[in-house]
Design a protein around this motif. Structure first.
Motif, PDB file in Angstrom:
ATOM      1  N   ASN A  63      30.053 -46.986  -6.655  1.00 33.91           N
ATOM      2  CA  ASN A  63      31.278 -47.773  -6.799  1.00 33.91           C
ATOM      3  C   ASN A  63      32.104 -47.694  -5.507  1.00 33.91           C
ATOM      4  OD1 ASN A  63      30.855 -48.452  -9.589  1.00 33.91           O
ATOM      5  ND2 ASN A  63      31.291 -46.310 -10.021  1.00 33.91           N
ATOM      6  N   TRP A  64      32.361 -48.862  -4.914  1.00 34.07           N
ATOM      7  CA  TRP A  64      33.142 -48.931  -3.681  1.00 34.07           C
ATOM      8  C   TRP A  64      34.628 -48.908  -4.007  1.00 34.07           C
ATOM      9  CZ3 TRP A  64      31.390 -48.138   0.971  1.00 34.07           C
ATOM     10  CH2 TRP A  64      30.051 -48.405   1.272  1.00 34.07           C
ATOM     11  N   THR A 107      35.409 -45.741   0.804  1.00 32.67           N
ATOM     12  CA  THR A 107      34.419 -44.799   0.303  1.00 32.67           C
ATOM     13  C   THR A 107      33.667 -45.395  -0.878  1.00 32.67           C
ATOM     14  OG1 THR A 107      36.041 -43.756  -1.153  1.00 32.67           O
ATOM     15  CG2 THR A 107      35.741 -42.776   1.036  1.00 32.67           C
ATOM     16  N   ARG A 108      32.482 -44.822  -1.092  1.00 32.47           N
ATOM     17  CA  ARG A 108      31.659 -45.181  -2.249  1.00 32.47           C
ATOM     18  C   ARG A 108      31.336 -43.884  -2.973  1.00 32.47           C
ATOM     19  NH1 ARG A 108      25.924 -45.567  -3.089  1.00 32.47           N
ATOM     20  NH2 ARG A 108      25.641 -44.934  -0.918  1.00 32.47           N
ATOM     21  N   ASN A 109      31.489 -43.898  -4.280  1.00 40.17           N
ATOM     22  CA  ASN A 109      31.179 -42.731  -5.093  1.00 40.17           C
ATOM     23  C   ASN A 109      30.309 -43.189  -6.256  1.00 40.17           C
ATOM     24  OD1 ASN A 109      31.067 -40.417  -6.614  1.00 40.17           O
ATOM     25  ND2 ASN A 109      33.270 -40.146  -6.790  1.00 40.17           N
ATOM     26  N   ASP A 146      29.042 -54.383   1.281  1.00 40.93           N
ATOM     27  CA  ASP A 146      28.626 -53.596   0.115  1.00 40.93           C
ATOM     28  C   ASP A 146      27.163 -53.175   0.192  1.00 40.93           C
ATOM     29  OD1 ASP A 146      31.154 -53.791  -0.908  1.00 40.93           O
ATOM     30  OD2 ASP A 146      30.618 -55.145  -2.553  1.00 40.93           O
TER      31      ASP A 146
END
Length: 77
Positions: free
Chosen positions: A70-71, A65-67, A11
């Motif tokens: 937020n993973w 993915t992370r947006n 993370d």
């Protein structure tokens, strides 16, 4: 090689780059793929979107993915 990608928690990978992690059994939030030698590719776009791809030496692969911080879950290929 991007040394800033070497971490004890997946993370915390928040930069673009490539690296090789050896003996990764103690890393947190790692993908559930066999082996402990992984090639990691991380692509970050505008500090908002990110793709992390992990491939082991046998060719098993996982991405997530992370947006906006937020993973998502690992997706296995």
């Amino acid at each position: 090689m991007e040394n800033n990608l070497l971490t004890t928690d997946f993370d915390e990978i928040i930069l673009s780059g490539y690296c090789l992690i050896m003996n990764g059994q103690s890393i947190l939030n790692k993908p559930d793929i066999p082996d402990n030698f992984w090639i990691i590719k991380s692509i970050v776009v505008k500090n908002t979107y990110q793709l992390v791809e992990v491939i082991n030496l046998k060719g098993d692969r996982a991405i997530r993915t992370r947006n906006a911080g937020n993973w998502g879950a690992w997706i296995y290929d």
